[in-house]
Design a protein around this motif. Structure first.
Motif, PDB file in Angstrom:
ATOM      1  N   LYS A 191       1.523   0.196  -5.762  1.00  0.00           N
ATOM      2  CA  LYS A 191       1.897  -0.105  -4.376  1.00  0.00           C
ATOM      3  C   LYS A 191       0.700  -0.659  -3.607  1.00  0.00           C
ATOM      4  O   LYS A 191       0.857  -1.528  -2.732  1.00  0.00           O
ATOM      5  CB  LYS A 191       2.408   1.176  -3.695  1.00  0.00           C
ATOM      6  CG  LYS A 191       3.059   0.933  -2.336  1.00  0.00           C
ATOM      7  CD  LYS A 191       4.347   0.132  -2.472  1.00  0.00           C
ATOM      8  CE  LYS A 191       5.020  -0.062  -1.127  1.00  0.00           C
ATOM      9  NZ  LYS A 191       6.264  -0.852  -1.249  1.00  0.00           N
ATOM     10  N   TYR A 192      -0.503  -0.180  -3.943  1.00  0.00           N
ATOM     11  CA  TYR A 192      -1.714  -0.687  -3.288  1.00  0.00           C
ATOM     12  C   TYR A 192      -1.884  -2.185  -3.563  1.00  0.00           C
ATOM     13  O   TYR A 192      -2.216  -2.962  -2.659  1.00  0.00           O
ATOM     14  CB  TYR A 192      -2.926   0.086  -3.791  1.00  0.00           C
ATOM     15  CG  TYR A 192      -4.237  -0.351  -3.185  1.00  0.00           C
ATOM     16  CD1 TYR A 192      -4.674   0.144  -1.962  1.00  0.00           C
ATOM     17  CD2 TYR A 192      -5.057  -1.272  -3.844  1.00  0.00           C
ATOM     18  CE1 TYR A 192      -5.881  -0.257  -1.402  1.00  0.00           C
ATOM     19  CE2 TYR A 192      -6.263  -1.684  -3.299  1.00  0.00           C
ATOM     20  CZ  TYR A 192      -6.669  -1.164  -2.075  1.00  0.00           C
ATOM     21  OH  TYR A 192      -7.871  -1.575  -1.540  1.00  0.00           O
ATOM     22  N   CYS A 211       0.465  -4.032  -1.359  1.00  0.00           N
ATOM     23  CA  CYS A 211       0.006  -4.090   0.041  1.00  0.00           C
ATOM     24  C   CYS A 211      -1.091  -5.131   0.206  1.00  0.00           C
ATOM     25  O   CYS A 211      -1.103  -5.897   1.180  1.00  0.00           O
ATOM     26  CB  CYS A 211      -0.504  -2.715   0.474  1.00  0.00           C
ATOM     27  SG  CYS A 211       0.772  -1.441   0.558  1.00  0.00           S
ATOM     28  N   THR A 269      -5.444   7.040   7.844  1.00  0.00           N
ATOM     29  CA  THR A 269      -4.071   6.639   7.502  1.00  0.00           C
ATOM     30  C   THR A 269      -3.705   5.253   8.026  1.00  0.00           C
ATOM     31  O   THR A 269      -2.521   4.930   8.156  1.00  0.00           O
ATOM     32  CB  THR A 269      -3.071   7.673   8.058  1.00  0.00           C
ATOM     33  OG1 THR A 269      -3.287   7.814   9.473  1.00  0.00           O
ATOM     34  CG2 THR A 269      -3.234   9.011   7.379  1.00  0.00           C
ATOM     35  N   LYS A 270      -4.703   4.424   8.311  1.00  0.00           N
ATOM     36  CA  LYS A 270      -4.410   3.088   8.821  1.00  0.00           C
ATOM     37  C   LYS A 270      -3.874   2.162   7.734  1.00  0.00           C
ATOM     38  O   LYS A 270      -3.129   1.228   8.017  1.00  0.00           O
ATOM     39  CB  LYS A 270      -5.672   2.478   9.433  1.00  0.00           C
ATOM     40  CG  LYS A 270      -6.150   3.166  10.709  1.00  0.00           C
ATOM     41  CD  LYS A 270      -7.403   2.510  11.259  1.00  0.00           C
ATOM     42  CE  LYS A 270      -7.881   3.214  12.519  1.00  0.00           C
ATOM     43  NZ  LYS A 270      -9.137   2.593  13.040  1.00  0.00           N
ATOM     44  N   HIS A 271      -4.278   2.415   6.479  1.00  0.00           N
ATOM     45  CA  HIS A 271      -3.830   1.530   5.395  1.00  0.00           C
ATOM     46  C   HIS A 271      -2.327   1.694   5.152  1.00  0.00           C
ATOM     47  O   HIS A 271      -1.772   2.793   5.284  1.00  0.00           O
ATOM     48  CB  HIS A 271      -4.606   1.835   4.117  1.00  0.00           C
ATOM     49  CG  HIS A 271      -4.504   0.749   3.086  1.00  0.00           C
ATOM     50  ND1 HIS A 271      -3.422   0.620   2.237  1.00  0.00           N
ATOM     51  CD2 HIS A 271      -5.349  -0.261   2.787  1.00  0.00           C
ATOM     52  CE1 HIS A 271      -3.609  -0.434   1.448  1.00  0.00           C
ATOM     53  NE2 HIS A 271      -4.771  -0.981   1.758  1.00  0.00           N
ATOM     54  N   LYS A 272      -1.670   0.613   4.810  1.00  0.00           N
ATOM     55  CA  LYS A 272      -0.220   0.629   4.604  1.00  0.00           C
ATOM     56  C   LYS A 272       0.193   1.579   3.489  1.00  0.00           C
ATOM     57  O   LYS A 272       1.306   2.117   3.506  1.00  0.00           O
ATOM     58  CB  LYS A 272       0.275  -0.786   4.285  1.00  0.00           C
ATOM     59  CG  LYS A 272       0.130  -1.768   5.446  1.00  0.00           C
ATOM     60  CD  LYS A 272       0.635  -3.142   5.036  1.00  0.00           C
ATOM     61  CE  LYS A 272       0.495  -4.138   6.190  1.00  0.00           C
ATOM     62  NZ  LYS A 272       0.955  -5.488   5.796  1.00  0.00           N
ATOM     63  N   CYS A 288      -0.775   4.504   2.961  1.00  0.00           N
ATOM     64  CA  CYS A 288      -0.639   5.873   3.449  1.00  0.00           C
ATOM     65  C   CYS A 288       0.808   6.188   3.820  1.00  0.00           C
ATOM     66  O   CYS A 288       1.276   7.317   3.640  1.00  0.00           O
ATOM     67  CB  CYS A 288      -1.569   6.099   4.640  1.00  0.00           C
ATOM     68  SG  CYS A 288      -3.325   6.034   4.202  1.00  0.00           S
ATOM     69  N   THR A 289       1.519   5.208   4.354  1.00  0.00           N
ATOM     70  CA  THR A 289       2.936   5.409   4.678  1.00  0.00           C
ATOM     71  C   THR A 289       3.724   5.746   3.417  1.00  0.00           C
ATOM     72  O   THR A 289       4.582   6.631   3.413  1.00  0.00           O
ATOM     73  CB  THR A 289       3.513   4.140   5.335  1.00  0.00           C
ATOM     74  OG1 THR A 289       2.743   3.809   6.491  1.00  0.00           O
ATOM     75  CG2 THR A 289       4.968   4.346   5.736  1.00  0.00           C
TER      76      THR A 289
END
Length: 435
Positions: free
Chosen positions: A55-56, A59, A133-136, A138-139
């Motif tokens: 997923k990273y 993103c 938690t700013k990175h996508k 983290c959601t």
């Protein structure tokens, strides 16, 4: 080939290893996709679910991802090279795996659903803190928290039963509380108890002095085994080993005096002919003309009187032009002449390369454009050869000769009349070791 999880650590005895990422491109057109073949093994080495790094990638690349855990297929839409994904994985490791205190990868992630936070704990140094938690990603982690391993659950259960008649009963009760907090998805907050933590740092020492000490302690037999083992690896892995070797020398700022070391390593790995391709990727950019002068000795050690190595140098040059197309495409003829004047390329290699358009390194369209821009220099080579042959047959004038000169400013040819020396000596061969 196993890589260090923290690739900024060059110690070959670094105990945290991961397999090199393997990517396979499938499909065509709009259906093209990249399958990370060994994502499960890579994720296991990082102690993270394989969906997280996949997923990273999605993103970072702005691409959709697909997971098929049953068949262990983790897919990123689009065509992506293994090396690019490997470099991108370093970013994931730095943000979501390495401890910010000791930089060891012995960390766990803990999700608090109520507070919508992600905390990180390190088993190596005891660090505990909150992730940004700013990175996508983290959601995605908040919606798909990591499962607590069986070993961790058993350990917490075992520790919760300890403490009767023991001095460290407070620590045991805290371990039991941790188990309950993990089960409820809450943050962990364990008080430090004096005497429960060894003051000695039992983590691997990755300092340069420690690396040198461990190398000195190796037996000669072990060193031989380490070197010969590389030769059993596939060509791609041996090329990657040489790539990392050159990159490390460059990043450490010791490359200029390491030309002989590069040759020795390339010969050890049996990739000497391909070395100019690696050097081009790591050492050349839009300032290629200045860089060819700076690293002339390095390229000469591989290219001098070696047509195969010269072909790889030309392939590397095409790759550099592809990356810096606007700056370098108009200068193709000049760069080729620089390589020719520096004895990096021979006439035979240049003419053979120019006559055959290949899409091995760049697209066919770009390959044609590069050769079109190279035409003035190639024609100069051919006409200079014809003039040289005519001059040998003409014995009427012993004091003067005609030479075809390539004008870099206008990319045109001009004829100059020059005086021949009274006693012309043959040009001596290039002595690389004397450079």
């Amino acid at each position: 080939m196993a890589l260090n999880v923290n690739r900024s650590v060059s110690d070959q005895f670094y105990r945290y290893k991961m397999p090199r990422l393997i990517a396979k491109v499938e499909g065509k057109g709009n259906g093209i996709k990249t399958v990370v073949v060994n994502m499960v093994d890579v994720a296991k080495a990082l102690n993270r679910p394989p969906t997280y790094p996949t997923k990273y990638f999605g993103c970072e690349l702005g691409a959709q991802t697909q997971f098929d855990a049953k068949n262990e297929r983790y897919i990123v839409n689009g065509s992506h090279e293994s090396n690019r994904l490997q470099d991108m994985l370093d970013g994931f490791i730095k943000k979501f795996v390495l401890c910010p205190e000791c930089e060891n990868p012995e960390t766990d992630l803990h999700v608090n659903h109520k507070k919508q936070t992600i905390s990180q704990s390190c088993k190596a140094c005891g660090y505990r803190g909150m992730l940004d938690t700013k990175h996508k990603l983290c959601t995605f982690i908040l919606k798909n928290p990591p499962e607590m391993s069986e070993s961790t659950a058993k350990k917490d259960k075992k520790e919760s039963k300890k403490g009767k008649g023991e001095k460290n009963g407070s620590v045991s009760s805290a371990a039991a509380e941790n188990a309950n907090q993990r089960a409820n998805g809450e943050d962990i907050d364990v008080p430090e108890v004096a005497g429960t933590v060894d003051d000695d740092d039992w983590c691997d020492d990755t300092s340069e002095e420690a690396q040198r000490r461990r190398m000195d302690e190796m037996s000669e037999h072990a060193k031989i085994l380490t070197m010969t083992d590389d030769l059993e690896k596939p060509l791609e892995e041996r090329v990657n080993i040489f790539y990392d070797f050159v990159k490390h020398k460059r990043d450490e700022g010791v490359l200029e005096g390491a030309d002989k070391e590069l040759v020795a390593e390339a010969e050890r790995l049996e990739v000497r002919n391909m070395a100019p391709l690696i050097l081009s990727e790591l050492l050349l950019d839009e300032n290629i003309r200045d860089q060819l002068k700076k690293y002339k000795r390095h390229f000469l050690r591989f290219c001098h009187r070696n047509l195969k190595a010269q072909k790889y140098l030309l392939g590397g040059f095409e790759c550099v032009v592809r990356v810096h197309r606007d700056q370098l495409l108009p200068k193709v003829a000049h760069v080729l002449k620089d390589m020719y004047d520096s004895d990096l390329l021979e006439e035979e290699a240049i003419l053979g390369w120019h006559d055959k358009v290949s899409k091995k390194y760049v697209s066919k369209e770009l390959a044609k454009d590069i050769r079109t821009k190279a035409a003035p220099f190639v024609n100069w080579l051919k006409e200079a050869e014809e003039e040289s042959e005519d001059g040998e047959d003409d014995e009427d004038d012993d004091d003067k000769d005609v030479e075809v000169v390539y004008d870099e400013k206008t990319t045109h040819l001009k004829v100059e009349t020059i005086k021949k020396p009274v006693q012309a000596e043959e040009e001596a061969d290039v002595d690389i070791d004397a450079i």
